[in-house]
Write an enzyme that holds these catalytic residues in place. Structure first.
Site, PDB file in Angstrom:
ATOM      1  N   HIS A 144      -7.277   9.967   3.028  1.00  0.00           N
ATOM      2  CA  HIS A 144      -6.907   8.576   2.724  1.00  0.00           C
ATOM      3  C   HIS A 144      -7.039   7.654   3.930  1.00  0.00           C
ATOM      4  O   HIS A 144      -6.482   6.560   3.928  1.00  0.00           O
ATOM      5  CB  HIS A 144      -5.474   8.526   2.174  1.00  0.00           C
ATOM      6  CG  HIS A 144      -5.321   9.192   0.840  1.00  0.00           C
ATOM      7  ND1 HIS A 144      -4.113   9.583   0.319  1.00  0.00           N
ATOM      8  CD2 HIS A 144      -6.250   9.528  -0.096  1.00  0.00           C
ATOM      9  CE1 HIS A 144      -4.289  10.131  -0.870  1.00  0.00           C
ATOM     10  NE2 HIS A 144      -5.582  10.121  -1.142  1.00  0.00           N
ATOM     11  N   GLU A 263      11.754  20.414  -2.011  1.00  0.00           N
ATOM     12  CA  GLU A 263      12.386  20.448  -3.338  1.00  0.00           C
ATOM     13  C   GLU A 263      12.411  21.863  -3.879  1.00  0.00           C
ATOM     14  O   GLU A 263      11.473  22.636  -3.643  1.00  0.00           O
ATOM     15  CB  GLU A 263      11.556  19.603  -4.316  1.00  0.00           C
ATOM     16  CG  GLU A 263      11.619  18.111  -4.066  1.00  0.00           C
ATOM     17  CD  GLU A 263      12.978  17.531  -4.390  1.00  0.00           C
ATOM     18  OE1 GLU A 263      13.522  17.873  -5.460  1.00  0.00           O
ATOM     19  OE2 GLU A 263      13.494  16.760  -3.560  1.00  0.00           O
TER      20      GLU A 263
HETATM   21  C1  BJW Z   1       8.957  17.667   1.933  1.00  0.00           C
HETATM   22  C2  BJW Z   1       9.784  17.256   2.955  1.00  0.00           C
HETATM   23  C3  BJW Z   1       9.906  18.143   4.003  1.00  0.00           C
HETATM   24  C4  BJW Z   1       9.820  15.710   1.560  1.00  0.00           C
HETATM   25  N1  BJW Z   1       9.238  19.303   3.972  1.00  0.00           N
HETATM   26  N2  BJW Z   1       8.314  18.826   1.906  1.00  0.00           N
HETATM   27  C5  BJW Z   1      -7.156  11.272 -12.400  1.00  0.00           C
HETATM   28  C6  BJW Z   1      -6.073  11.240 -13.250  1.00  0.00           C
HETATM   29  C7  BJW Z   1      -5.152  10.181 -13.212  1.00  0.00           C
HETATM   30  C8  BJW Z   1      -5.335   9.130 -12.329  1.00  0.00           C
HETATM   31  C9  BJW Z   1      -6.400   9.151 -11.493  1.00  0.00           C
HETATM   32  C10 BJW Z   1      -7.305  10.214 -11.533  1.00  0.00           C
HETATM   33  N3  BJW Z   1      -8.242   9.991 -10.575  1.00  0.00           N
HETATM   34  C11 BJW Z   1      -7.958   8.827  -9.934  1.00  0.00           C
HETATM   35  C12 BJW Z   1      -6.855   8.302 -10.488  1.00  0.00           C
HETATM   36  C13 BJW Z   1      -6.215   7.016 -10.070  1.00  0.00           C
HETATM   37  C14 BJW Z   1      -5.375   7.132  -8.820  1.00  0.00           C
HETATM   38  C15 BJW Z   1      -4.213   8.086  -9.072  1.00  0.00           C
HETATM   39  O1  BJW Z   1      -4.192   9.225  -8.648  1.00  0.00           O
HETATM   40  N4  BJW Z   1      -3.164   7.614  -9.723  1.00  0.00           N
HETATM   41  C16 BJW Z   1      -1.992   8.436  -9.933  1.00  0.00           C
HETATM   42  C17 BJW Z   1      -0.752   7.690  -9.417  1.00  0.00           C
HETATM   43  C18 BJW Z   1      -1.912   8.849 -11.365  1.00  0.00           C
HETATM   44  N5  BJW Z   1      -6.173   7.617  -7.688  1.00  0.00           N
HETATM   45  C19 BJW Z   1      -6.929   6.811  -6.987  1.00  0.00           C
HETATM   46  O2  BJW Z   1      -7.023   5.632  -7.275  1.00  0.00           O
HETATM   47  C20 BJW Z   1      -7.700   7.423  -5.829  1.00  0.00           C
HETATM   48  N6  BJW Z   1      -9.048   7.043  -5.918  1.00  0.00           N
HETATM   49  C21 BJW Z   1      -9.953   7.741  -6.613  1.00  0.00           C
HETATM   50  O3  BJW Z   1      -9.719   8.830  -7.088  1.00  0.00           O
HETATM   51  O4  BJW Z   1     -11.174   7.145  -6.698  1.00  0.00           O
HETATM   52  C22 BJW Z   1     -12.035   7.486  -7.776  1.00  0.00           C
HETATM   53  C23 BJW Z   1     -11.466   6.834  -9.023  1.00  0.00           C
HETATM   54  C24 BJW Z   1     -10.999   5.544  -8.966  1.00  0.00           C
HETATM   55  C25 BJW Z   1     -10.440   4.975 -10.129  1.00  0.00           C
HETATM   56  C26 BJW Z   1     -10.356   5.723 -11.296  1.00  0.00           C
HETATM   57  C27 BJW Z   1     -10.871   7.041 -11.324  1.00  0.00           C
HETATM   58  C28 BJW Z   1     -11.438   7.592 -10.172  1.00  0.00           C
HETATM   59  C29 BJW Z   1      -7.187   6.852  -4.512  1.00  0.00           C
HETATM   60  C30 BJW Z   1      -5.776   7.216  -4.221  1.00  0.00           C
HETATM   61  C31 BJW Z   1      -5.342   6.562  -2.916  1.00  0.00           C
HETATM   62  C32 BJW Z   1      -3.884   6.838  -2.627  1.00  0.00           C
HETATM   63  N7  BJW Z   1      -3.483   6.029  -1.559  1.00  0.00           N
HETATM   64  C33 BJW Z   1      -2.150   6.206  -0.992  1.00  0.00           C
HETATM   65  C34 BJW Z   1      -1.992   5.115   0.102  1.00  0.00           C
HETATM   66  C35 BJW Z   1      -2.831   5.470   1.331  1.00  0.00           C
HETATM   67  C36 BJW Z   1      -2.673   4.486   2.399  1.00  0.00           C
HETATM   68  C37 BJW Z   1      -1.268   4.406   2.909  1.00  0.00           C
HETATM   69  O5  BJW Z   1      -0.662   5.419   3.327  1.00  0.00           O
HETATM   70  O6  BJW Z   1      -0.746   3.314   2.899  1.00  0.00           O
HETATM   71  O7  BJW Z   1      -1.999   7.498  -0.412  1.00  0.00           O
HETATM   72  S1  BJW Z   1      -0.827   6.166  -2.181  1.00  0.00           S
HETATM   73  C38 BJW Z   1       0.172   7.370  -1.414  1.00  0.00           C
HETATM   74  O8  BJW Z   1       0.298   8.574  -2.243  1.00  0.00           O
HETATM   75  C39 BJW Z   1      -0.600   7.806  -0.163  1.00  0.00           C
HETATM   76  C40 BJW Z   1      -0.356   9.276  -0.154  1.00  0.00           C
HETATM   77  O9  BJW Z   1      -1.319   9.927   0.644  1.00  0.00           O
HETATM   78  C41 BJW Z   1      -0.426   9.628  -1.608  1.00  0.00           C
HETATM   79  C42 BJW Z   1       0.189  10.961  -1.950  1.00  0.00           C
HETATM   80  O10 BJW Z   1       1.547  11.013  -1.676  1.00  0.00           O
HETATM   81  P1  BJW Z   1       2.200  12.355  -1.155  1.00  0.00           P
HETATM   82  O11 BJW Z   1       1.665  12.711   0.158  1.00  0.00           O
HETATM   83  O12 BJW Z   1       2.147  13.387  -2.191  1.00  0.00           O
HETATM   84  O13 BJW Z   1       3.703  11.851  -0.898  1.00  0.00           O
HETATM   85  P2  BJW Z   1       4.933  11.774  -1.901  1.00  0.00           P
HETATM   86  O14 BJW Z   1       5.938  10.860  -1.287  1.00  0.00           O
HETATM   87  O15 BJW Z   1       4.521  11.474  -3.269  1.00  0.00           O
HETATM   88  O16 BJW Z   1       5.517  13.258  -1.914  1.00  0.00           O
HETATM   89  C43 BJW Z   1       6.167  13.808  -0.797  1.00  0.00           C
HETATM   90  C44 BJW Z   1       6.450  15.273  -1.094  1.00  0.00           C
HETATM   91  O17 BJW Z   1       6.966  15.862   0.080  1.00  0.00           O
HETATM   92  C45 BJW Z   1       7.501  15.482  -2.196  1.00  0.00           C
HETATM   93  O18 BJW Z   1       7.060  16.520  -3.064  1.00  0.00           O
HETATM   94  C46 BJW Z   1       8.746  15.926  -1.438  1.00  0.00           C
HETATM   95  O19 BJW Z   1       9.568  16.812  -2.183  1.00  0.00           O
HETATM   96  C47 BJW Z   1       8.121  16.613  -0.254  1.00  0.00           C
HETATM   97  N8  BJW Z   1       8.945  16.600   0.952  1.00  0.00           N
HETATM   98  N9  BJW Z   1      10.278  15.992   2.607  1.00  0.00           N
HETATM   99  C48 BJW Z   1       8.449  19.592   2.871  1.00  0.00           C
HETATM  100  N10 BJW Z   1      10.706  17.829   5.022  1.00  0.00           N
END
Ligand code: BJW
Ligand code: ZN
Length: 290
Positions: A144, A263
């Site tokens: 990302h 979790e």
């Molecule tokens: C601990 C802990 C500790 C806590 N020890 N653990 C297919 C199906 C459905 C939707 C889509 C699909 N393909 C694409 C999409 C659309 C969309 C999407 O996924 N939407 C969903 C919400 C459904 N995806 C996109 O748009 C992506 N683009 C793409 O695929 O392009 C092609 C395309 C486009 C359009 C349509 C179809 C295809 C791009 C996604 C970009 C995400 N960007 C962000 C922001 C980045 C910049 C920034 O940081 O500002 O990325 S959003 C945000 O979420 C960030 C993260 O990297 C990302 C993931 O979050 P993550 O890392 O999982 O964090 P959390 O907070 O969710 O979870 C934390 C975890 O840690 C938890 O489980 C806790 O329990 C745990 N934890 N403390 C261990 N100490």
């Protein structure tokens, strides 16, 4: 002993960590498989940086001024109010500039270094905070992007930038506690491209919702995923695609998949080969020391 509020909370944290010693029989099985692996993939999410003080997206501290990340990390919000989006990124840049890699990042980096001669370790991170690099990880894919890179919206030039603040107008802004959901900063006062023939507005070089991941990375994933023997999936909610699909693809292509998350595993969640519950700064050093 004179306990302050902070020291009590830090003692409680230490006690909590002691309870997170992971199940030794499962750990031994995992380590046995890891030992034999030639190619290892580490897929990390925001949870790995939680103990460095970087808030996760969907955790209790995930909201910024009552807004969830999908309302800020998208191109439409940047078009509507680039000042507000820059305030959000300014806040996070300043926070991350003060953060240090934790024992989880370090365990991953040291594992790669120790096994440089006998294993290919690839770290794929969804995080934009650069903490894996700071910890010493070399073979890294930043899915990302990176919060310390800018991209010109006009000429697309990508540059590293760790200026603090990135421009004078952002100094003192971005507090998550403030209630303002619009920005007073004028576009002309935000960071701009320094090329004399360009001058375009700069944006963070990160992937927002609806934007595509760099296609060249997909070619890399295909190879890395198809050849992987053991994968560690760390601190991700697996909500955001395409990363959310990687564990299933890895498992389907024959890799052992071990999840590390603070979790408890819910009874309905998908089950891969191993699930190690606890803060990754505690569980990863136990899983990766050999
Ligand atoms: C601990 C802990 C500790 C806590 N020890 N653990 C297919 C199906 C459905 C939707 C889509 C699909 N393909 C694409 C999409 C659309 C969309 C999407 O996924 N939407 C969903 C919400 C459904 N995806 C996109 O748009 C992506 N683009 C793409 O695929 O392009 C092609 C395309 C486009 C359009 C349509 C179809 C295809 C791009 C996604 C970009 C995400 N960007 C962000 C922001 C980045 C910049 C920034 O940081 O500002 O990325 S959003 C945000 O979420 C960030 C993260 O990297 C990302 C993931 O979050 P993550 O890392 O999982 O964090 P959390 O907070 O969710 O979870 C934390 C975890 O840690 C938890 O489980 C806790 O329990 C745990 N934890 N403390 C261990 N100490
Ligand atoms: Zn430019």
């Amino acid at each position: 002993m004179n306990f302050t509020k902070n020291s009590i909370s830090s003692h409680r944290k230490t006690l909590n960590y002691l309870f997170y010693s992971i199940k030794q029989d499962e750990l031994a099985k995992f380590k046995h498989l890891l030992k034999a692996a030639k190619q290892v993939v580490v897929l990390s999410g925001a949870g790995i940086s939680a103990e460095s003080g970087v808030p996760t997206f969907r955790g209790p501290d995930g909201l910024w001024r009552k807004l969830d990340p999908s309302m800020l990390a998208n191109p439409a919000s940047f078009r509507d109010d680039p000042g507000l989006v820059w305030e959000f990124y300014h806040y996070r840049r300043e926070l991350v500039l003060r953060a240090k890699p934790n024992a989880g990042h370090i365990a991953v980096a040291e594992y790669e270094k120790r096994h440089a001669h006998d294993k290919l370790v690839t770290v794929i991170t969804q995080n934009v905070d650069g903490l894996h690099t700071q910890a010493g990880t070399k073979n890294l894919i930043e899915l990302h992007g990176n919060i310390f890179k800018t991209r010109c919206t006009k000429c697309n030039e990508v540059l590293e930038n760790t200026d603090s603040p990135i421009c004078p107008a952002l100094a003192g802004t971005g507090s998550p506690k403030c209630d303002k959901l619009t920005s007073d900063i004028r576009e002309k006062d935000l960071p701009h491209c320094k090329k004399p023939d360009c001058g375009g507005l700069l944006r963070p070089h990160v992937v927002w919702f609806g934007e595509t991941i760099d296609f060249r990375l997909f070619e890399k994933f295909d190879v890395v995923i198809s050849q992987c023997n053991v994968a560690l999936v760390i601190g991700t909610s697996s909500i955001v695609y395409p990363a959310a699909a990687f564990p299933t693809i890895l498992s389907a292509s024959g890799s052992i998949v071990a999840e590390f998350n603070i979790e408890k595993q819910s009874p309905t969640s998908r089950k891969f080969d191993f699930y190690f519950q606890g803060p990754s700064a505690v569980t990863l050093p136990q899983a990766l020391n050999d």
